[in-house]
Design an enzyme around this catalytic site. Structure first.
Site, PDB file in Angstrom:
ATOM      1  N   LYS A   1      51.341  35.361  40.799  1.00 54.32           N
ATOM      2  CA  LYS A   1      50.068  35.704  41.664  1.00 54.32           C
ATOM      3  C   LYS A   1      49.923  36.339  42.367  1.00 54.32           C
ATOM      4  CE  LYS A   1      46.086  33.286  43.157  1.00 54.32           C
ATOM      5  NZ  LYS A   1      45.140  31.584  42.958  1.00 54.32           N
TER       6      LYS A   1
ATOM      7  N   TYR B   1      35.707  38.163  33.681  1.00 57.56           N
ATOM      8  CA  TYR B   1      33.984  38.270  33.857  1.00 57.56           C
ATOM      9  C   TYR B   1      33.000  38.647  33.114  1.00 57.56           C
ATOM     10  CZ  TYR B   1      36.197  35.661  37.794  1.00 57.56           C
ATOM     11  OH  TYR B   1      36.906  35.253  38.693  1.00 57.56           O
TER      12      TYR B   1
ATOM     13  N   GLU C   1      59.371  33.888  39.927  1.00 54.23           N
ATOM     14  CA  GLU C   1      58.250  33.166  39.941  1.00 54.23           C
ATOM     15  C   GLU C   1      58.287  32.963  38.054  1.00 54.23           C
ATOM     16  OE1 GLU C   1      56.714  31.618  41.832  1.00 54.23           O
ATOM     17  OE2 GLU C   1      56.651  32.426  43.936  1.00 54.23           O
TER      18      GLU C   1
ATOM     19  N   SER D   1      37.888  39.119  40.586  1.00 56.02           N
ATOM     20  CA  SER D   1      36.502  39.058  41.008  1.00 56.02           C
ATOM     21  C   SER D   1      36.234  40.830  41.367  1.00 56.02           C
ATOM     22  CB  SER D   1      36.415  38.438  42.054  1.00 56.02           C
ATOM     23  OG  SER D   1      37.635  38.547  43.155  1.00 56.02           O
TER      24      SER D   1
ATOM     25  N   ARG E   1      35.608  34.399  46.893  1.00 52.58           N
ATOM     26  CA  ARG E   1      35.201  34.064  47.345  1.00 52.58           C
ATOM     27  C   ARG E   1      34.414  33.458  48.208  1.00 52.58           C
ATOM     28  NH1 ARG E   1      40.968  35.142  50.277  1.00 52.58           N
ATOM     29  NH2 ARG E   1      42.324  34.874  48.654  1.00 52.58           N
TER      30      ARG E   1
ATOM     31  N   LYS F   1      48.604  38.156  38.041  1.00 51.14           N
ATOM     32  CA  LYS F   1      47.074  38.141  38.247  1.00 51.14           C
ATOM     33  C   LYS F   1      47.318  38.600  39.719  1.00 51.14           C
ATOM     34  CE  LYS F   1      43.487  34.922  40.716  1.00 51.14           C
ATOM     35  NZ  LYS F   1      43.239  33.629  40.519  1.00 51.14           N
TER      36      LYS F   1
END
Ligand code: PBG
Length: 335
Positions: free
Chosen positions: A207, A325, A245, A286, A217, A260
């Site tokens: 991420k 989304y 990671e 987003s 946010r 992401k």
């Protein structure tokens, strides 16, 4: 020369082969190497405490902060559309330094999980985003020291408690997104100690500290009140770090991993898919959503075409599942 393979098709025979196979929609469908289906998608959803009607998010046209009731309706529609799951984010009425509402049994996200699980059973995979930023008054993903630095190890205890609360509430999958070191091991140990040994962990493993989270946010009301997330989220120029990671999260017991954002990080998606043999998800965030919506609203691009192309590209890079989304709308287009 005899025995030579002759490619026929005009002056430039070698170039004609691609065109032949692209000549009709049916021909292109036959030769497509990447296909989209409703089951590829997971819908991120926001549920907010203390509102009586869903609240539109201005920077994400078409996305809302749900009430418990409007979320239940949206979840039924998502199941109807054939998508695979939901990723839940909660926005509590009261925030505090440790994010108490994240693991309160009557906290908004846990109540939502209970209701959705009661409504839908196992029809959708209910994923719980596990982070503190929506629940802390300072907006950081963990607890902070008096000096204002995110405190890794005390945060791990909070994450374990939140994971147990979410599993108790009915989450099928726990998805830690806070990027603390050791978070997967801490959550696995917590879940196992509470007899949730069968609850998988989808780690937001790679991420990045991304400018593309801006609209989120507003949606989740979790912007940091001071500083930023660049000490715990990854640095955009780096690749090796993503692979480390991912390896670390798998070693700690992650069952599946995520990259992401998605679109600007397709190289990372592809490298992670090559490197591991667990399911890889990619989160079309987003800002990726807002950019296409804004350009389409201005008449600058063909909305449906751009949306499907962006989703196809993420799948082409190798992601097995896409958080988007547009999940429900795209699923309906594909039926
Ligand atoms: C919080 C979280 C963020 C997103 C998902 N979980 C924001 C952040 O890390 O600042 C971003 C999702 C999006 O932009 O759609 N841990």
């Amino acid at each position: 020369m005899t025995g030579e393979v002759r490619l026929t098709g005009g002056a430039n025979p070698g170039f004609a082969r691609g065109r032949r196979l692209r000549s009709t929609p049916a021909m292109r469908r036959w030769t497509a190497q990447t296909r989209l289906a409703p089951a590829d998608f997971v819908l991120p959803v926001f549920v907010k405490e203390g509102i009586s009607d869903a609240v539109p998010i201005s920077s994400m046209p078409g996305v809302v902060q749900h009430t418990l009731d409007s979320l239940r309706k949206a979840a039924h529609e998502a199941a109807e559309a054939g998508i695979s799951g939901l990723m839940l984010f909660g926005i509590p009425a009261e925030k505090d330094p440790v994010g108490s509402q994240a693991d309160a049994a009557d906290g908004i996200v846990n109540v939502a999980l209970q209701q959705l699980r009661a409504d839908l059973g196992d029809e959708l995979v209910l994923m719980a985003d596990l982070c503190l930023c929506e629940y802390t008054d300072h907006g950081h993903c963990g607890v902070v020291t008096p000096a204002g630095v995110v405190d890794n190890d005390p945060t791990l205890d909070r994450y374990a408690a939140v994971a147990i609360a979410q599993a108790q509430a009915g989450a099928h999958v726990i998805a830690p997104s806070g990027m603390m070191d050791g978070q997967v091991a801490a959550i696995r140990a917590g879940l196992d100690s509470a007899a949730f040994t069968e609850t998988p962990i989808l780690a937001y493993a790679a991420k990045y500290a991304s400018g593309f989270y801006g609209p989120f946010r507003e949606a989740a009301e979790g912007a940091p009140q001071f500083g930023d997330r660049s000490t715990y989220q990854m640095d955009p120029p780096n690749t090796g770090e993503a692979l480390r990671e991912v390896a670390q999260d798998l070693a700690e017991g992650a069952d599946a991993v995520m990259v992401k954002p998605a679109g600007p990080y397709l190289d990372i998606v592809a490298r992670v898919v090559d490197a591991v043999d667990v399911p890889v998800s990619a989160y079309q965030v987003s800002g990726e959503y807002a950019m296409i919506e804004a350009a389409a609203a201005n008449g600058w691009i063909d909305r449906q075409r751009a949306v499907l192309e962006s989703l196809t590209a993420i799948r082409r890079a190798g992601a097995g599942s896409v958080l988007t989304y547009w999940a429900v709308e795209a699923a309906r287009w594909l039926r």
